[in-house]
Design a protein around this motif. Sequence first.
Motif, PDB file in Angstrom:
ATOM      1  N   TYR A 227       9.616  13.149  -6.458  1.00  8.29           N
ATOM      2  CA  TYR A 227       8.087  12.920  -5.798  1.00  8.29           C
ATOM      3  C   TYR A 227       7.776  14.620  -5.932  1.00  8.29           C
ATOM      4  N   ILE A 228       8.853  15.564  -5.112  1.00  8.49           N
ATOM      5  CA  ILE A 228       7.999  16.232  -4.987  1.00  8.49           C
ATOM      6  C   ILE A 228       7.500  17.468  -6.101  1.00  8.49           C
ATOM      7  N   GLY A 229       8.850  17.358  -6.911  1.00  5.99           N
ATOM      8  CA  GLY A 229       9.373  17.751  -8.322  1.00  5.99           C
ATOM      9  C   GLY A 229       8.225  16.920  -9.207  1.00  5.99           C
ATOM     10  N   LEU A 230       7.925  16.451  -9.654  1.00  3.68           N
ATOM     11  CA  LEU A 230       6.748  15.561  -9.962  1.00  3.68           C
ATOM     12  C   LEU A 230       5.380  16.673  -9.842  1.00  3.68           C
ATOM     13  N   GLY A 231       4.816  16.451  -8.215  1.00  2.00           N
ATOM     14  CA  GLY A 231       4.153  17.123  -8.058  1.00  2.00           C
ATOM     15  C   GLY A 231       2.973  16.604  -7.294  1.00  2.00           C
ATOM     16  N   TYR A 232       3.862  15.718  -6.834  1.00  4.24           N
ATOM     17  CA  TYR A 232       3.032  14.772  -5.562  1.00  4.24           C
ATOM     18  C   TYR A 232       2.813  15.210  -4.798  1.00  4.24           C
ATOM     19  N   ASP A 233       1.358  15.004  -4.059  1.00  4.94           N
ATOM     20  CA  ASP A 233       1.227  14.737  -2.872  1.00  4.94           C
ATOM     21  C   ASP A 233       2.211  14.020  -1.805  1.00  4.94           C
ATOM     22  N   VAL A 234       3.250  14.153  -1.388  1.00  9.12           N
ATOM     23  CA  VAL A 234       3.402  13.338  -0.280  1.00  9.12           C
ATOM     24  C   VAL A 234       3.525  13.533   1.402  1.00  9.12           C
ATOM     25  N   GLN A 235       2.564  12.591   2.132  1.00 11.09           N
ATOM     26  CA  GLN A 235       3.232  12.585   2.728  1.00 11.09           C
ATOM     27  C   GLN A 235       3.248  11.533   4.004  1.00 11.09           C
ATOM     28  N   LEU A 236       3.759  11.524   5.328  1.00 11.31           N
ATOM     29  CA  LEU A 236       4.747  11.044   5.764  1.00 11.31           C
ATOM     30  C   LEU A 236       4.700  10.655   7.303  1.00 11.31           C
ATOM     31  N   ILE A 237       4.808   9.565   7.218  1.00 11.82           N
ATOM     32  CA  ILE A 237       4.455   8.731   8.828  1.00 11.82           C
ATOM     33  C   ILE A 237       5.766   8.966   9.982  1.00 11.82           C
ATOM     34  N   ASP A 238       5.647   9.489  10.958  1.00 16.28           N
ATOM     35  CA  ASP A 238       6.530   9.381  12.117  1.00 16.28           C
ATOM     36  C   ASP A 238       7.988   8.001  11.954  1.00 16.28           C
ATOM     37  N   PRO A 239       8.671   7.693  12.115  1.00 16.23           N
ATOM     38  CA  PRO A 239       9.542   6.665  11.487  1.00 16.23           C
ATOM     39  C   PRO A 239       9.572   5.993  13.290  1.00 16.23           C
ATOM     40  N   ILE A 240       9.586   4.811  13.281  1.00 17.40           N
ATOM     41  CA  ILE A 240       9.819   4.631  14.923  1.00 17.40           C
ATOM     42  C   ILE A 240      10.525   3.347  15.251  1.00 17.40           C
ATOM     43  N   ASP A 241      11.762   3.966  16.318  1.00 18.47           N
ATOM     44  CA  ASP A 241      13.080   3.481  16.566  1.00 18.47           C
ATOM     45  C   ASP A 241      12.817   1.711  16.988  1.00 18.47           C
ATOM     46  N   GLY A 242      13.259   1.019  16.643  1.00 20.30           N
ATOM     47  CA  GLY A 242      13.025  -0.807  16.490  1.00 20.30           C
ATOM     48  C   GLY A 242      12.373  -1.327  15.531  1.00 20.30           C
ATOM     49  N   LEU A 243      11.890  -0.344  14.187  1.00 21.67           N
ATOM     50  CA  LEU A 243      11.392  -1.045  12.922  1.00 21.67           C
ATOM     51  C   LEU A 243      11.730  -0.705  11.642  1.00 21.67           C
TER      52      LEU A 243
ATOM     53  N   PRO B 115       0.032  -1.865  13.209  1.00 31.52           N
ATOM     54  CA  PRO B 115      -0.644  -0.989  13.507  1.00 31.52           C
ATOM     55  C   PRO B 115      -0.368   0.200  13.852  1.00 31.52           C
ATOM     56  N   ALA B 116       1.273   0.762  13.189  1.00 37.03           N
ATOM     57  CA  ALA B 116       1.229   1.357  13.095  1.00 37.03           C
ATOM     58  C   ALA B 116       1.067   2.603  12.773  1.00 37.03           C
ATOM     59  N   TYR B 117       1.168   1.607  11.331  1.00 32.34           N
ATOM     60  CA  TYR B 117       0.559   2.270   9.863  1.00 32.34           C
ATOM     61  C   TYR B 117      -1.285   2.466   9.793  1.00 32.34           C
ATOM     62  N   MET B 118      -1.995   1.341  10.849  1.00 36.30           N
ATOM     63  CA  MET B 118      -2.988   1.913  10.519  1.00 36.30           C
ATOM     64  C   MET B 118      -3.199   3.153  12.063  1.00 36.30           C
ATOM     65  N   ASP B 119      -2.909   3.176  12.597  1.00 33.98           N
ATOM     66  CA  ASP B 119      -2.777   3.632  13.265  1.00 33.98           C
ATOM     67  C   ASP B 119      -3.389   5.406  13.100  1.00 33.98           C
ATOM     68  N   TRP B 120      -1.571   5.462  11.902  1.00 37.50           N
ATOM     69  CA  TRP B 120      -1.555   6.511  10.889  1.00 37.50           C
ATOM     70  C   TRP B 120      -2.732   7.263   9.808  1.00 37.50           C
ATOM     71  N   PHE B 121      -3.271   6.406   9.320  1.00 33.99           N
ATOM     72  CA  PHE B 121      -4.577   6.380   8.770  1.00 33.99           C
ATOM     73  C   PHE B 121      -5.686   6.444   8.988  1.00 33.99           C
ATOM     74  N   ARG B 122      -5.928   6.178  11.041  1.00 39.19           N
ATOM     75  CA  ARG B 122      -7.487   6.846  11.886  1.00 39.19           C
ATOM     76  C   ARG B 122      -6.787   8.049  11.143  1.00 39.19           C
ATOM     77  N   GLU B 123      -5.843   8.252  11.966  1.00 36.76           N
ATOM     78  CA  GLU B 123      -5.500   9.990  12.773  1.00 36.76           C
ATOM     79  C   GLU B 123      -5.495  11.015  11.463  1.00 36.76           C
ATOM     80  N   ASN B 124      -5.788  10.287  10.215  1.00 39.45           N
ATOM     81  CA  ASN B 124      -5.189  10.742   8.592  1.00 39.45           C
ATOM     82  C   ASN B 124      -6.356  10.538   8.086  1.00 39.45           C
ATOM     83  N   GLY B 125      -8.093  10.547   9.198  1.00 38.90           N
ATOM     84  CA  GLY B 125      -9.102  10.258   8.190  1.00 38.90           C
ATOM     85  C   GLY B 125      -9.972   9.024   7.244  1.00 38.90           C
ATOM     86  N   PHE B 126      -9.385   7.966   6.922  1.00 37.47           N
ATOM     87  CA  PHE B 126      -9.692   7.217   6.850  1.00 37.47           C
ATOM     88  C   PHE B 126      -9.709   6.314   6.910  1.00 37.47           C
ATOM     89  N   ASP B 127     -10.838   5.630   6.508  1.00 38.78           N
ATOM     90  CA  ASP B 127     -11.726   4.130   6.484  1.00 38.78           C
ATOM     91  C   ASP B 127     -10.820   3.104   7.046  1.00 38.78           C
TER      92      ASP B 127
END
Length: 280
Positions: free
Chosen positions: A62-78, A110-122
Amino acid sequence: MPTDVEEAVAVTPARTPVKRTVLMCKPEYFTVVYRINPWMDPALPTDTSLAVTQWQALYDVYIGLGYDVQLIDPIDGLPDMVYAANGGFVIDNIAYGASFTYPQRQPEGPAYMDWFRENGFDVRVPAEINEGEGDFLLVGDTILAGTGFRSDSNSHDELGTIFGREVVTLGLVNPSFYHLDTAIAKLDETNIAYLPSAFDEPSLAILRERYPDAIIATEEDAAILGLNSYSDGYNVVIASRAKDFERQLRERGYNPIGVDLSELLLGGGGVKCCTLELRR
Protein backbone atom coordinates in the motif's frame (compact mmCIF):
# COMPACT_ATOMS: atom_id res chain seq x y z
CA MET A 1 -6.71 -6.24 -40.78
CA PRO A 2 -6.08 -5.99 -37.00
CA THR A 3 -4.81 -9.10 -35.29
CA ASP A 4 -6.65 -10.77 -32.42
CA VAL A 5 -4.12 -9.30 -30.02
CA GLU A 6 -4.63 -5.81 -31.42
CA GLU A 7 -8.40 -6.21 -31.14
CA ALA A 8 -8.08 -7.36 -27.52
CA VAL A 9 -5.92 -4.35 -26.69
CA ALA A 10 -8.39 -2.03 -28.41
CA VAL A 11 -11.34 -3.23 -26.29
CA THR A 12 -9.51 -3.43 -22.94
CA PRO A 13 -10.42 -0.29 -21.00
CA ALA A 14 -7.70 1.98 -19.67
CA ARG A 15 -7.81 1.78 -15.87
CA THR A 16 -6.83 4.71 -13.69
CA PRO A 17 -5.66 4.30 -10.10
CA VAL A 18 -7.13 6.56 -7.43
CA LYS A 19 -5.10 7.27 -4.31
CA ARG A 20 -6.64 5.62 -1.27
CA THR A 21 -6.63 6.39 2.43
CA VAL A 22 -7.00 3.28 4.57
CA LEU A 23 -6.93 2.20 8.18
CA MET A 24 -5.02 -0.91 9.30
CA CYS A 25 -4.18 -2.65 12.57
CA LYS A 26 -0.95 -4.57 13.10
CA PRO A 27 -1.64 -8.16 14.26
CA GLU A 28 0.60 -8.02 17.33
CA TYR A 29 -1.89 -10.11 19.32
CA PHE A 30 -3.19 -12.31 16.51
CA THR A 31 -4.02 -15.88 17.41
CA VAL A 32 -7.00 -18.23 17.14
CA VAL A 33 -8.40 -19.10 20.57
CA TYR A 34 -12.10 -19.34 19.71
CA ARG A 35 -14.18 -20.38 16.72
CA ILE A 36 -16.72 -17.95 15.28
CA ASN A 37 -16.37 -18.85 11.59
CA PRO A 38 -15.58 -22.03 9.60
CA TRP A 39 -12.00 -20.94 8.97
CA MET A 40 -11.06 -20.84 12.65
CA ASP A 41 -9.79 -23.89 14.53
CA PRO A 42 -8.23 -23.27 17.96
CA ALA A 43 -6.60 -26.70 17.73
CA LEU A 44 -4.38 -25.55 14.88
CA PRO A 45 -1.21 -23.65 15.84
CA THR A 46 -0.83 -20.01 14.78
CA ASP A 47 2.34 -18.00 14.36
CA THR A 48 1.89 -14.40 15.45
CA SER A 49 5.30 -13.33 14.15
CA LEU A 50 4.49 -14.77 10.72
CA ALA A 51 1.13 -12.98 10.74
CA VAL A 52 2.95 -9.72 11.47
CA THR A 53 5.46 -10.35 8.67
CA GLN A 54 2.71 -11.11 6.14
CA TRP A 55 0.67 -8.09 7.27
CA GLN A 56 3.77 -5.90 6.93
CA ALA A 57 4.13 -7.04 3.31
CA LEU A 58 0.56 -5.87 2.64
CA TYR A 59 1.28 -2.57 4.39
CA ASP A 60 4.42 -2.12 2.29
CA VAL A 61 2.46 -2.74 -0.93
CA TYR A 62 0.00 0.00 0.00
CA ILE A 63 2.81 2.42 0.83
CA GLY A 64 4.47 1.57 -2.47
CA LEU A 65 1.24 2.39 -4.28
CA GLY A 66 1.16 5.81 -2.64
CA TYR A 67 -1.73 5.14 -0.27
CA ASP A 68 -2.15 7.10 2.95
CA VAL A 69 -2.11 4.30 5.53
CA GLN A 70 -3.40 5.15 9.00
CA LEU A 71 -2.87 2.80 11.95
CA ILE A 72 -4.97 1.98 14.99
CA ASP A 73 -3.15 0.51 17.99
CA PRO A 74 -3.91 -3.18 18.58
CA ILE A 75 -5.35 -4.19 21.94
CA ASP A 76 -4.20 -7.23 23.88
CA GLY A 77 -7.05 -9.73 24.12
CA LEU A 78 -8.62 -8.69 20.80
CA PRO A 79 -6.87 -11.03 18.32
CA ASP A 80 -9.27 -10.24 15.46
CA MET A 81 -8.69 -6.49 15.61
CA VAL A 82 -6.31 -6.90 12.65
CA TYR A 83 -9.42 -7.27 10.48
CA ALA A 84 -9.90 -3.52 10.37
CA ALA A 85 -12.58 -3.60 7.67
CA ASN A 86 -15.05 -4.81 10.28
CA GLY A 87 -14.44 -1.76 12.48
CA GLY A 88 -16.85 0.59 10.70
CA PHE A 89 -17.99 2.12 7.42
CA VAL A 90 -16.85 5.59 6.40
CA ILE A 91 -18.23 7.93 3.73
CA ASP A 92 -17.99 11.73 3.55
CA ASN A 93 -16.18 11.90 6.91
CA ILE A 94 -19.09 10.10 8.61
CA ALA A 95 -18.05 6.93 10.43
CA TYR A 96 -20.86 4.46 11.07
CA GLY A 97 -19.60 2.32 13.91
CA ALA A 98 -19.66 -1.45 14.16
CA SER A 99 -21.70 -3.54 16.59
CA PHE A 100 -20.41 -7.09 16.47
CA THR A 101 -22.47 -10.26 16.58
CA TYR A 102 -20.15 -12.35 18.75
CA PRO A 103 -19.15 -11.30 22.28
CA GLN A 104 -15.49 -12.06 21.55
CA ARG A 105 -15.32 -9.18 19.09
CA GLN A 106 -17.75 -6.71 20.64
CA PRO A 107 -15.06 -4.58 22.37
CA GLU A 108 -13.63 -3.78 18.93
CA GLY A 109 -16.62 -1.57 18.10
CA PRO A 110 -15.94 1.08 20.78
CA ALA A 111 -12.18 0.89 20.14
CA TYR A 112 -12.62 1.77 16.48
CA MET A 113 -15.21 4.47 17.24
CA ASP A 114 -12.77 6.06 19.68
CA TRP A 115 -10.14 6.14 16.93
CA PHE A 116 -12.60 7.72 14.49
CA ARG A 117 -13.48 10.46 17.02
CA GLU A 118 -9.84 11.15 17.83
CA ASN A 119 -9.11 11.56 14.13
CA GLY A 120 -11.89 14.00 13.33
CA PHE A 121 -14.64 11.80 11.96
CA ASP A 122 -18.34 12.35 12.64
CA VAL A 123 -19.10 9.12 14.49
CA ARG A 124 -22.56 7.56 14.39
CA VAL A 125 -23.08 4.94 17.08
CA PRO A 126 -25.01 2.01 15.60
CA ALA A 127 -28.36 0.90 16.94
CA GLU A 128 -28.25 -2.26 14.82
CA ILE A 129 -25.86 -5.20 14.61
CA ASN A 130 -23.36 -4.71 11.78
CA GLU A 131 -19.75 -5.52 11.04
CA GLY A 132 -18.72 -2.49 9.04
CA GLU A 133 -17.06 -2.72 5.69
CA GLY A 134 -17.02 -6.47 6.03
CA ASP A 135 -20.64 -6.38 4.92
CA PHE A 136 -20.91 -2.96 3.26
CA LEU A 137 -19.28 -2.10 -0.07
CA LEU A 138 -19.62 1.29 -1.76
CA VAL A 139 -19.79 0.81 -5.54
CA GLY A 140 -20.39 4.11 -7.28
CA ASP A 141 -23.17 5.79 -5.31
CA THR A 142 -24.72 2.50 -4.21
CA ILE A 143 -24.03 0.62 -0.99
CA LEU A 144 -24.12 -3.15 -1.43
CA ALA A 145 -25.05 -4.57 1.96
CA GLY A 146 -24.74 -8.19 3.04
CA THR A 147 -26.84 -10.06 5.56
CA GLY A 148 -27.41 -13.64 6.60
CA PHE A 149 -24.63 -14.33 9.07
CA ARG A 150 -23.18 -11.26 10.78
CA SER A 151 -24.92 -7.96 9.94
CA ASP A 152 -28.61 -7.61 10.70
CA SER A 153 -30.71 -6.48 7.74
CA ASN A 154 -32.10 -3.70 9.96
CA SER A 155 -28.66 -2.09 9.76
CA HIS A 156 -29.27 -1.55 6.06
CA ASP A 157 -32.11 0.87 6.82
CA GLU A 158 -29.87 2.60 9.34
CA LEU A 159 -27.16 2.90 6.65
CA GLY A 160 -29.57 4.47 4.18
CA THR A 161 -30.76 7.01 6.73
CA ILE A 162 -27.24 8.01 7.79
CA PHE A 163 -25.65 8.24 4.35
CA GLY A 164 -28.62 9.13 2.15
CA ARG A 165 -27.65 6.61 -0.51
CA GLU A 166 -29.27 3.63 -2.14
CA VAL A 167 -28.68 0.46 -0.14
CA VAL A 168 -29.04 -2.87 -1.93
CA THR A 169 -29.55 -5.86 0.38
CA LEU A 170 -27.83 -9.11 -0.62
CA GLY A 171 -28.42 -12.39 1.17
CA LEU A 172 -25.43 -14.60 1.97
CA VAL A 173 -26.08 -18.35 2.26
CA ASN A 174 -22.67 -20.06 2.54
CA PRO A 175 -21.15 -20.02 6.06
CA SER A 176 -17.63 -19.94 4.59
CA PHE A 177 -18.47 -16.57 3.00
CA TYR A 178 -20.09 -14.98 6.02
CA HIS A 179 -19.13 -11.39 5.16
CA LEU A 180 -19.95 -9.68 1.88
CA ASP A 181 -16.30 -8.80 1.28
CA THR A 182 -15.44 -12.49 1.06
CA ALA A 183 -17.93 -13.00 -1.78
CA ILE A 184 -17.71 -9.71 -3.73
CA ALA A 185 -14.69 -7.69 -4.78
CA LYS A 186 -15.19 -4.08 -5.78
CA LEU A 187 -12.88 -3.37 -8.72
CA ASP A 188 -13.88 0.24 -9.45
CA GLU A 189 -16.97 2.42 -9.31
CA THR A 190 -18.88 0.33 -11.86
CA ASN A 191 -17.29 -3.13 -11.83
CA ILE A 192 -17.23 -6.02 -9.39
CA ALA A 193 -16.25 -9.68 -9.17
CA TYR A 194 -18.32 -12.18 -7.20
CA LEU A 195 -18.96 -15.83 -6.32
CA PRO A 196 -22.50 -16.86 -7.33
CA SER A 197 -22.79 -19.77 -4.88
CA ALA A 198 -22.39 -17.40 -1.91
CA PHE A 199 -25.77 -15.74 -2.55
CA ASP A 200 -29.44 -16.61 -2.49
CA GLU A 201 -31.37 -16.56 -5.76
CA PRO A 202 -33.02 -13.11 -5.35
CA SER A 203 -29.60 -11.58 -4.68
CA LEU A 204 -28.08 -13.34 -7.68
CA ALA A 205 -30.80 -11.86 -9.87
CA ILE A 206 -29.90 -8.40 -8.59
CA LEU A 207 -26.19 -8.91 -9.22
CA ARG A 208 -26.74 -10.27 -12.71
CA GLU A 209 -28.98 -7.36 -13.64
CA ARG A 210 -26.78 -4.63 -12.18
CA TYR A 211 -23.39 -6.08 -13.11
CA PRO A 212 -23.81 -8.14 -16.29
CA ASP A 213 -20.10 -7.84 -17.09
CA ALA A 214 -18.86 -8.83 -13.63
CA ILE A 215 -15.97 -11.21 -13.19
CA ILE A 216 -17.23 -14.57 -11.95
CA ALA A 217 -14.76 -16.07 -9.52
CA THR A 218 -13.97 -19.76 -9.33
CA GLU A 219 -14.80 -21.78 -6.23
CA GLU A 220 -11.09 -22.55 -5.88
CA ASP A 221 -10.06 -18.90 -5.75
CA ALA A 222 -12.92 -17.98 -3.43
CA ALA A 223 -11.92 -20.81 -1.09
CA ILE A 224 -8.64 -19.01 -0.32
CA LEU A 225 -10.51 -15.69 0.02
CA GLY A 226 -9.31 -14.56 -3.38
CA LEU A 227 -12.25 -12.18 -3.65
CA ASN A 228 -11.27 -10.57 -0.36
CA SER A 229 -9.18 -8.06 -2.28
CA TYR A 230 -8.64 -4.30 -2.44
CA SER A 231 -8.59 -2.15 -5.56
CA ASP A 232 -7.75 1.46 -6.38
CA GLY A 233 -9.36 1.19 -9.81
CA TYR A 234 -6.24 -0.17 -11.49
CA ASN A 235 -4.08 -1.97 -8.96
CA VAL A 236 -5.92 -4.86 -7.29
CA VAL A 237 -4.23 -6.44 -4.29
CA ILE A 238 -5.28 -10.09 -4.09
CA ALA A 239 -4.33 -13.41 -2.53
CA SER A 240 -1.25 -14.60 -4.39
CA ARG A 241 -2.71 -18.07 -4.86
CA ALA A 242 -5.85 -16.79 -6.65
CA LYS A 243 -4.43 -17.49 -10.09
CA ASP A 244 -7.60 -17.57 -12.18
CA PHE A 245 -8.79 -14.33 -10.61
CA GLU A 246 -5.38 -12.85 -11.42
CA ARG A 247 -5.76 -13.95 -15.04
CA GLN A 248 -9.25 -12.47 -15.36
CA LEU A 249 -8.15 -9.17 -13.84
CA ARG A 250 -5.29 -8.85 -16.32
CA GLU A 251 -7.65 -9.58 -19.20
CA ARG A 252 -9.88 -6.71 -18.02
CA GLY A 253 -7.00 -4.23 -17.85
CA TYR A 254 -6.33 -4.31 -14.11
CA ASN A 255 -2.96 -4.82 -12.44
CA PRO A 256 -3.27 -7.64 -9.90
CA ILE A 257 -0.70 -7.69 -7.08
CA GLY A 258 -0.48 -10.91 -5.12
CA VAL A 259 0.29 -11.09 -1.41
CA ASP A 260 0.45 -14.06 0.96
CA LEU A 261 -1.77 -13.67 4.02
CA SER A 262 -2.07 -17.41 4.67
CA GLU A 263 -1.55 -17.01 8.42
CA LEU A 264 -4.34 -14.46 8.73
CA LEU A 265 -6.55 -16.78 6.68
CA LEU A 266 -6.54 -19.05 9.75
CA GLY A 267 -8.73 -16.40 11.38
CA GLY A 268 -10.97 -16.08 8.34
CA GLY A 269 -9.49 -12.92 6.85
CA GLY A 270 -7.61 -11.73 3.80
CA VAL A 271 -6.51 -8.53 2.09
CA LYS A 272 -9.79 -6.64 2.33
CA CYS A 273 -10.46 -7.78 5.87
CA CYS A 274 -7.24 -6.00 6.89
CA THR A 275 -8.21 -2.80 5.06
CA LEU A 276 -10.80 -0.19 6.05
CA GLU A 277 -11.23 2.61 3.52
CA LEU A 278 -11.42 6.12 4.95
CA ARG A 279 -13.47 8.39 2.68
CA ARG A 280 -13.20 12.00 3.85
